[in-house]
Each structure stands twice: as structure tokens, then as C-alpha cells.
Scaffold this motif. Structure first.
Motif, PDB file in Angstrom:
ATOM      1  N   ARG A  57       0.838  -1.217   0.000  1.00  0.00           N
ATOM      2  CA  ARG A  57       0.000   0.000   0.000  1.00  0.00           C
ATOM      3  C   ARG A  57       0.866   1.258   0.000  1.00  0.00           C
ATOM      4  N   MET A  58       1.995   1.247   0.719  1.00  0.00           N
ATOM      5  CA  MET A  58       2.911   2.404   0.705  1.00  0.00           C
ATOM      6  C   MET A  58       3.499   2.605  -0.689  1.00  0.00           C
ATOM      7  N   LEU A  59       3.870   1.507  -1.369  1.00  0.00           N
ATOM      8  CA  LEU A  59       4.376   1.615  -2.739  1.00  0.00           C
ATOM      9  C   LEU A  59       3.316   2.204  -3.662  1.00  0.00           C
ATOM     10  N   MET A  60       2.079   1.788  -3.480  1.00  0.00           N
ATOM     11  CA  MET A  60       0.975   2.292  -4.304  1.00  0.00           C
ATOM     12  C   MET A  60       0.772   3.786  -4.081  1.00  0.00           C
ATOM     13  N   ASP A  61       0.856   4.220  -2.820  1.00  0.00           N
ATOM     14  CA  ASP A  61       0.699   5.647  -2.511  1.00  0.00           C
ATOM     15  C   ASP A  61       1.850   6.478  -3.082  1.00  0.00           C
ATOM     16  N   ALA A  62       3.061   5.909  -3.079  1.00  0.00           N
ATOM     17  CA  ALA A  62       4.240   6.641  -3.543  1.00  0.00           C
ATOM     18  C   ALA A  62       4.294   6.765  -5.065  1.00  0.00           C
ATOM     19  N   ASP A  63       3.649   5.829  -5.784  1.00  0.00           N
ATOM     20  CA  ASP A  63       3.681   5.838  -7.243  1.00  0.00           C
ATOM     21  C   ASP A  63       2.249   5.682  -7.759  1.00  0.00           C
ATOM     22  N   PRO A  64       1.568   6.789  -8.047  1.00  0.00           N
ATOM     23  CA  PRO A  64       0.163   6.729  -8.456  1.00  0.00           C
ATOM     24  C   PRO A  64      -0.114   5.832  -9.662  1.00  0.00           C
ATOM     25  N   SER A  65       0.801   5.749 -10.632  1.00  0.00           N
ATOM     26  CA  SER A  65       0.534   4.877 -11.791  1.00  0.00           C
ATOM     27  C   SER A  65       0.579   3.408 -11.374  1.00  0.00           C
ATOM     28  N   PHE A  66       1.500   3.066 -10.500  1.00  0.00           N
ATOM     29  CA  PHE A  66       1.550   1.708  -9.947  1.00  0.00           C
ATOM     30  C   PHE A  66       0.286   1.442  -9.126  1.00  0.00           C
ATOM     31  N   GLY A  67      -0.095   2.395  -8.288  1.00  0.00           N
ATOM     32  CA  GLY A  67      -1.297   2.252  -7.474  1.00  0.00           C
ATOM     33  C   GLY A  67      -2.540   2.072  -8.319  1.00  0.00           C
ATOM     34  N   PHE A  68      -2.660   2.879  -9.392  1.00  0.00           N
ATOM     35  CA  PHE A  68      -3.820   2.759 -10.280  1.00  0.00           C
ATOM     36  C   PHE A  68      -3.854   1.384 -10.940  1.00  0.00           C
ATOM     37  N   ALA A  69      -2.715   0.931 -11.446  1.00  0.00           N
ATOM     38  CA  ALA A  69      -2.657  -0.364 -12.132  1.00  0.00           C
ATOM     39  C   ALA A  69      -3.040  -1.502 -11.187  1.00  0.00           C
ATOM     40  N   LEU A  70      -2.525  -1.460  -9.955  1.00  0.00           N
ATOM     41  CA  LEU A  70      -2.847  -2.527  -8.998  1.00  0.00           C
ATOM     42  C   LEU A  70      -4.303  -2.426  -8.537  1.00  0.00           C
ATOM     43  N   ASP A  71      -4.796  -1.209  -8.300  1.00  0.00           N
ATOM     44  CA  ASP A  71      -6.221  -1.024  -7.961  1.00  0.00           C
ATOM     45  C   ASP A  71      -7.120  -1.580  -9.060  1.00  0.00           C
ATOM     46  N   HIS A  72      -6.811  -1.242 -10.298  1.00  0.00           N
ATOM     47  CA  HIS A  72      -7.619  -1.703 -11.431  1.00  0.00           C
ATOM     48  C   HIS A  72      -7.598  -3.225 -11.523  1.00  0.00           C
ATOM     49  N   PHE A  73      -6.418  -3.813 -11.352  1.00  0.00           N
ATOM     50  CA  PHE A  73      -6.295  -5.265 -11.384  1.00  0.00           C
ATOM     51  C   PHE A  73      -7.141  -5.909 -10.286  1.00  0.00           C
ATOM     52  N   VAL A  74      -7.028  -5.401  -9.073  1.00  0.00           N
ATOM     53  CA  VAL A  74      -7.790  -5.974  -7.959  1.00  0.00           C
ATOM     54  C   VAL A  74      -9.297  -5.801  -8.194  1.00  0.00           C
ATOM     55  N   GLY A  75      -9.704  -4.692  -8.790  1.00  0.00           N
ATOM     56  CA  GLY A  75     -11.112  -4.508  -9.134  1.00  0.00           C
ATOM     57  C   GLY A  75     -11.600  -5.574 -10.100  1.00  0.00           C
ATOM     58  N   GLN A  76     -10.811  -5.895 -11.112  1.00  0.00           N
ATOM     59  CA  GLN A  76     -11.170  -6.962 -12.047  1.00  0.00           C
ATOM     60  C   GLN A  76     -11.231  -8.307 -11.340  1.00  0.00           C
ATOM     61  N   LEU A  77     -10.272  -8.535 -10.449  1.00  0.00           N
ATOM     62  CA  LEU A  77     -10.255  -9.774  -9.683  1.00  0.00           C
ATOM     63  C   LEU A  77     -11.500  -9.893  -8.807  1.00  0.00           C
ATOM     64  N   LEU A  78     -11.880  -8.795  -8.170  1.00  0.00           N
ATOM     65  CA  LEU A  78     -13.097  -8.788  -7.352  1.00  0.00           C
ATOM     66  C   LEU A  78     -14.322  -9.170  -8.169  1.00  0.00           C
ATOM     67  N   ALA A  79     -14.455  -8.601  -9.348  1.00  0.00           N
ATOM     68  CA  ALA A  79     -15.592  -8.924 -10.208  1.00  0.00           C
ATOM     69  C   ALA A  79     -15.617 -10.416 -10.518  1.00  0.00           C
ATOM     70  N   HIS A  80     -14.461 -10.973 -10.840  1.00  0.00           N
ATOM     71  CA  HIS A  80     -14.380 -12.405 -11.137  1.00  0.00           C
ATOM     72  C   HIS A  80     -14.747 -13.254  -9.919  1.00  0.00           C
ATOM     73  N   ARG A  81     -14.147 -12.939  -8.769  1.00  0.00           N
ATOM     74  CA  ARG A  81     -14.380 -13.751  -7.571  1.00  0.00           C
ATOM     75  C   ARG A  81     -15.827 -13.669  -7.095  1.00  0.00           C
ATOM     76  N   LEU A  82     -16.395 -12.479  -7.115  1.00  0.00           N
ATOM     77  CA  LEU A  82     -17.780 -12.342  -6.661  1.00  0.00           C
ATOM     78  C   LEU A  82     -18.744 -13.064  -7.600  1.00  0.00           C
ATOM     79  N   PHE A  83     -18.490 -13.002  -8.894  1.00  0.00           N
ATOM     80  CA  PHE A  83     -19.319 -13.741  -9.840  1.00  0.00           C
ATOM     81  C   PHE A  83     -19.207 -15.243  -9.582  1.00  0.00           C
ATOM     82  N   SER A  84     -17.979 -15.738  -9.414  1.00  0.00           N
ATOM     83  CA  SER A  84     -17.768 -17.166  -9.147  1.00  0.00           C
ATOM     84  C   SER A  84     -18.461 -17.602  -7.866  1.00  0.00           C
ATOM     85  N   ALA A  85     -18.358 -16.774  -6.824  1.00  0.00           N
ATOM     86  CA  ALA A  85     -19.008 -17.100  -5.555  1.00  0.00           C
ATOM     87  C   ALA A  85     -20.522 -17.143  -5.722  1.00  0.00           C
ATOM     88  N   ARG A  86     -21.067 -16.196  -6.453  1.00  0.00           N
ATOM     89  CA  ARG A  86     -22.521 -16.161  -6.684  1.00  0.00           C
ATOM     90  C   ARG A  86     -22.987 -17.420  -7.401  1.00  0.00           C
TER      91      ARG A  86
END
Length: 152
Positions: free
Chosen positions: A109-138
């Protein structure tokens, strides 16, 4: 209803960003049937699975935890570390021997805060992962508990 694709971290981050992330990884090895975390526990780390399979599950009152998804080689295990209050939304158990790279959540999280492009890329990735996992769970819960299943 189509299944969202399970995103890969290697496709979400640039080579430089992957290198930066991997600098804070530490290799871990979990024997089969090891509980990695419990639903509701503090989410202070996450993993990228190198080999093996981890099952994600949820508590079902009066029954064994219900398996809702699995995480395999090349996939990220854990997303609750990114969102306060940092509590696991699922439980996880190694179904086979698992080798993985483990990451300290606070450091990332500190790395993400220090580098906004890295933070955005990881946030976006985790968002996609969340969509996949929640759909699978449903879908899995509908298959287990709905009168006619998910229809998938």
C-alpha cells in the motif's frame, strides 16, 4: 450470463511495476490442507500462487464452510488487504501443496501511494479480480442452495 475473465497480475502491470512488486515478495510453502486465512480475520498480506491450488470458502451456519472458488498458479490470492477495515471476506485452504510469493500488505500500500501509476494499475487489477471472484461465488452459491442452480 458470461463469466468475467480471471485477470493475471502479469498482464496488469508493466515489467517495471512487476519488478518493483516482486522486490518485496518472500517465497512461502504451504502443505496440503493448511488454512491460510479465516473469514473475518485481519488481512495483512496477499500471495501470488506459483504452484498448487487454494480453495476459497465462506462460513455456512451449522455446516462446513462452502467452497466458492479456487485460486491456481499465476493467480492472486487475497484482495481484502486493499480495503479498510482489512478483513478477509472469504476463508482459504491449500487443497494441494502450494508454493507462492507472499507480500506484506502495508508495504505494498505504501508503494501504491508513492507511485500513483503503480497504485492505479494494482487497484484496477484488484477490481477486475473482485468482479471475477464475486461472480464465481454467486454462481457456486446458487448451484449449492438455489432450487434450480445457477443455470450456467
Amino acid at each position: 450470463m458470461s463469466t468475467p475473465p480471471n485477470p493475471r497480475l502479469t498482464a496488469a502491470l508493466s515489467a517495471e511495476q512487476r519488478h518493483r512488486l516482486m522486490e518485496c515478495a518472500r517465497p512461502v510453502d504451504f502443505p496440503e490442507e493448511t488454512r491460510l486465512f479465516e473469514e473475518g480475520g485481519y488481512a495483512d498480506r496477499f500471495w501470488v500462487v506459483r504452484t498448487g491450488t487454494v480453495t476459497l470458502d465462506i462460513r455456512v451456519p451449522g455446516k462446513r464452510p462452502a467452497a466458492v472458488d479456487s485460486v491456481n498458479a499465476g493467480e492472486l490470492l487475497g484482495w481484502s488487504w486493499l480495503f479498510e477495515p482489512y478483513r478477509w471476506h472469504f476463508g482459504a485452504e491449500a487443497m494441494t501443496r502450494v508454493r507462492a510469493d507472499e507480500f506484506d500488505a502495508a508495504t505494498v500500500r505504501m508503494l501504491m501511494d508513492a507511485d500513483p501509476s503503480f497504485g492505479f494499475a494494482l487497484d484496477h487489477f484488484v477490481g477486475q479480480l473482485l468482479a471475477h471472484r464475486l461472480f464465481s461465488a454467486r454462481v457456486r452459491l446458487l448451484d449449492l442452495y438455489a432450487p434450480h442452480g445457477s443455470g450456467m
